[in-house]
Design an enzyme around this catalytic site. Structure first.
Site, PDB file in Angstrom:
ATOM      1  N   ASP A  71       0.852  -1.235   0.118  1.00  0.00           N
ATOM      2  CA  ASP A  71       0.004   0.072  -0.162  1.00  0.00           C
ATOM      3  C   ASP A  71       0.789   1.181  -0.060  1.00  0.00           C
ATOM      4  O   ASP A  71       0.992   2.060   0.980  1.00  0.00           O
ATOM      5  CB  ASP A  71      -0.896  -0.040   1.184  1.00  0.00           C
ATOM      6  CG  ASP A  71      -2.221   0.885   1.054  1.00  0.00           C
ATOM      7  OD1 ASP A  71      -2.069   1.507   0.091  1.00  0.00           O
ATOM      8  OD2 ASP A  71      -2.912   1.157   2.002  1.00  0.00           O
ATOM      9  N   CYS A  74       0.336   4.955   1.649  1.00  0.00           N
ATOM     10  CA  CYS A  74      -0.641   4.819   2.530  1.00  0.00           C
ATOM     11  C   CYS A  74      -0.173   6.037   3.708  1.00  0.00           C
ATOM     12  O   CYS A  74       0.966   6.013   4.178  1.00  0.00           O
ATOM     13  CB  CYS A  74      -0.779   3.681   3.213  1.00  0.00           C
ATOM     14  SG  CYS A  74      -2.148   3.386   4.259  1.00  0.00           S
ATOM     15  N   HIS A 169      -7.464   7.702   6.918  1.00  0.00           N
ATOM     16  CA  HIS A 169      -6.321   6.761   6.640  1.00  0.00           C
ATOM     17  C   HIS A 169      -6.476   6.010   5.558  1.00  0.00           C
ATOM     18  O   HIS A 169      -7.615   5.270   5.465  1.00  0.00           O
ATOM     19  CB  HIS A 169      -6.293   6.125   7.938  1.00  0.00           C
ATOM     20  CG  HIS A 169      -5.037   4.887   7.737  1.00  0.00           C
ATOM     21  ND1 HIS A 169      -5.346   3.670   8.413  1.00  0.00           N
ATOM     22  CD2 HIS A 169      -3.972   5.076   7.077  1.00  0.00           C
ATOM     23  CE1 HIS A 169      -3.954   2.928   8.138  1.00  0.00           C
ATOM     24  NE2 HIS A 169      -3.445   3.452   7.278  1.00  0.00           N
ATOM     25  N   HIS A 260       3.158   6.975   5.306  1.00  0.00           N
ATOM     26  CA  HIS A 260       3.965   6.153   6.303  1.00  0.00           C
ATOM     27  C   HIS A 260       4.310   4.794   5.440  1.00  0.00           C
ATOM     28  O   HIS A 260       4.803   4.101   6.072  1.00  0.00           O
ATOM     29  CB  HIS A 260       3.231   5.853   7.425  1.00  0.00           C
ATOM     30  CG  HIS A 260       1.746   5.203   7.419  1.00  0.00           C
ATOM     31  ND1 HIS A 260       0.865   5.994   7.814  1.00  0.00           N
ATOM     32  CD2 HIS A 260       1.287   4.405   6.641  1.00  0.00           C
ATOM     33  CE1 HIS A 260      -0.231   5.466   7.624  1.00  0.00           C
ATOM     34  NE2 HIS A 260      -0.126   4.361   6.853  1.00  0.00           N
ATOM     35  N   SER A 294      -6.866   3.719  17.798  1.00  0.00           N
ATOM     36  CA  SER A 294      -7.900   2.759  17.209  1.00  0.00           C
ATOM     37  C   SER A 294      -9.257   3.282  17.117  1.00  0.00           C
ATOM     38  O   SER A 294      -9.374   4.326  18.205  1.00  0.00           O
ATOM     39  CB  SER A 294      -7.798   1.438  18.075  1.00  0.00           C
ATOM     40  OG  SER A 294      -8.140   1.541  19.386  1.00  0.00           O
ATOM     41  N   SER A 299      -6.603  10.065  19.245  1.00  0.00           N
ATOM     42  CA  SER A 299      -5.489  10.328  18.255  1.00  0.00           C
ATOM     43  C   SER A 299      -4.614  11.623  18.490  1.00  0.00           C
ATOM     44  O   SER A 299      -5.374  12.489  19.296  1.00  0.00           O
ATOM     45  CB  SER A 299      -6.176  10.259  16.722  1.00  0.00           C
ATOM     46  OG  SER A 299      -6.738   9.132  16.502  1.00  0.00           O
ATOM     47  N   HIS A 316       3.412   5.013  13.268  1.00  0.00           N
ATOM     48  CA  HIS A 316       2.214   5.519  12.207  1.00  0.00           C
ATOM     49  C   HIS A 316       0.868   5.329  12.898  1.00  0.00           C
ATOM     50  O   HIS A 316       0.022   5.832  12.540  1.00  0.00           O
ATOM     51  CB  HIS A 316       2.407   5.017  11.128  1.00  0.00           C
ATOM     52  CG  HIS A 316       1.684   3.741  10.933  1.00  0.00           C
ATOM     53  ND1 HIS A 316       1.956   2.676  11.922  1.00  0.00           N
ATOM     54  CD2 HIS A 316       0.820   2.949   9.980  1.00  0.00           C
ATOM     55  CE1 HIS A 316       1.477   1.491  11.681  1.00  0.00           C
ATOM     56  NE2 HIS A 316       0.629   1.736  10.476  1.00  0.00           N
ATOM     57  N   ALA A 318      -1.192   3.293  16.854  1.00  0.00           N
ATOM     58  CA  ALA A 318      -1.019   2.558  17.884  1.00  0.00           C
ATOM     59  C   ALA A 318      -0.243   1.115  17.712  1.00  0.00           C
ATOM     60  O   ALA A 318       0.524   0.652  18.502  1.00  0.00           O
ATOM     61  CB  ALA A 318      -2.303   2.154  18.575  1.00  0.00           C
ATOM     62  N   GLY A 319      -0.481   0.539  16.407  1.00  0.00           N
ATOM     63  CA  GLY A 319       0.192  -0.693  16.210  1.00  0.00           C
ATOM     64  C   GLY A 319      -0.742  -1.951  16.649  1.00  0.00           C
ATOM     65  O   GLY A 319      -1.152  -1.839  17.621  1.00  0.00           O
TER      66      GLY A 319
END
Length: 390
Positions: A71, A74, A169, A260, A294, A299, A316, A318-319
């Protein structure tokens, strides 16, 4: 930040949680012969394909398509509006703004039925010289201004002053995937022909700078980065149209944008190198960035601190804490829905299949931000009020 050495390579790690898949990928990366100086892992790092998402890889003389990902470009964008969240009635939000957004922005695998105006596409590129972009161009004109699925989202948020923000996003849609897959396969074929010392099972084939294939990939990657920005920009325009339809006096501040998934030529530790950011964002001194949580968590709008040890990078998002499969198996739909509804959020968790994007599938965003206090500082905290996902 933890520092250790693996296979003679220094690894600087800001992540306090690393899944087994990510750890294996880190060990594989440390076997690459062209790493420049060290490998950096952001606090949101988790297993990816070839390289962890949240990884920053600097290389000497080569580009690694899988260290960029499929992507390409992105990223995030955000706009502050003049709307006061306290003035939004449930009907105005749901039947007005959200319905208007869904009418204008295709979600998930949906595309526009008609090609969008050529002016919305990236300008100034020699498309005829590009193998994949030229092949996919007409299809891409129907993809621009569409959200996609997975972890892509449109979110309405509020800041501490009660102002509504729009956050998106999204990336380069199928175009980026086609470019990424094509050049990863081409790199793998060339590496086999060259009897490369980089084992095929590492899933990290590379293209040397002096090859035609490098130049071709670089041109198409840059196009995809621009296409992803154009995609977010068009969605933002359509979302603003939806807001103006019901709140015609609304004004909008300039859009913040940050990518990112890309590679770039940069200067680090006295050498010109290629920095791959896969699920990591630029955080040079003063760079305004966006780090989402999330759905169900806050954010942040951030400002980079220019830390050389992270190659001027930060997380980029929380993961992921759980893989998509783990999330569907381990999380409770009732508990996740209750958490979101208790916060009063118009959310996107309705079925068991949605649990891979539930709050519990992700790391704690506040812990992630605390872990990178030497990489960015917080400018604005944003709380979600409504989420649209593909």
């Amino acid at each position: 930040m933890e520092v250790k050495t693996i296979n003679g390579v220094i690894v600087k790690n800001w992540a306090t949680q690393l899944d087994q898949h990510a750890q294996e990928e880190i060990e594989n990366l440390c076997r690459l012969p062209f790493i420049h100086h060290h490998l950096a892992l952001m606090p949101d790092a988790h297993g990816g394909k070839g390289m962890p998402i949240g990884g920053v890889l600097a290389t000497k003389g080569v580009v690694v398509p899988n260290a960029v990902g499929v992507d390409i470009g992105c990223g995030m964008c955000a706009v502050k509006t003049s709307v006061k969240v306290s003035d939004l009635t449930p009907d105005l939000l749901r039947k007005g703004i959200l319905r208007g957004i869904r009418k204008r922005v295709p979600l998930g695998r949906e595309h526009h039925k008609k090609a969008q105006d050529e002016n919305f596409m990236p300008q100034g590129f020699d498309i005829d010289s590009m193998t994949i972009v030229k092949r996919q161009y007409e299809s891409a004109k129907k993809q621009i201004g569409t959200l996609g699925g997975g972890n892509h989202f449109i979110e309405l948020q509020k800041d501490d002053e009660g102002n509504m923000w729009i956050m998106i996003h999204s990336g380069s849609r199928n175009l980026g995937k086609q470019v990424g897959d094509y050049y990863n396969e081409k790199a793998a074929a060339l590496n086999r022909r060259w009897y490369s010392s980089v084992a095929p099972e590492l899933n990290l084939p590379f293209l040397p700078v002096r090859t035609d294939e490098f130049k071709q990939y670089w041109a198409e990657m840059e196009y995809c980065v621009e296409f992803a920005l154009c995609n977010r920009r068009l969605m933002m325009e359509r979302i603003q149209e939806a807001i103006l339809e019901v709140l015609p006096e609304t004004t909008f501040e300039p859009m913040i944008n940050i990518a990112h998934n890309y590679a770039a030529w940069e200067e680090h530790y006295g050498e010109h190198c290629i920095v791959h950011r896969k699920g990591a964002t630029l955080a040079t001194t003063g760079t305004v960035g966006i780090i989402p949580g999330s759905q169900g968590t806050c954010s942040y709008i951030t400002e980079g601190l220019g830390n050389p040890e992270s190659f001027n990078s930060c997380s980029h998002g929380a993961g992921r804490r759980l893989s998509r499969t783990q999330a569907r198996l381990e999380l409770s739909l009732e508990e996740e829905v209750a958490r979101l509804e208790q916060m009063g959020i118009v959310h996107a968790v309705r079925y068991k299949a949605d649990l891979d994007e539930a709050t519990g599938a992700y790391k704690n965003i506040d812990e992630v931000m605390a872990a990178q206090s030497d990489l960015v500082k917080i400018r604005t905290k944003l709380l979600p009020i409504a989420v649209i996902k593909g």
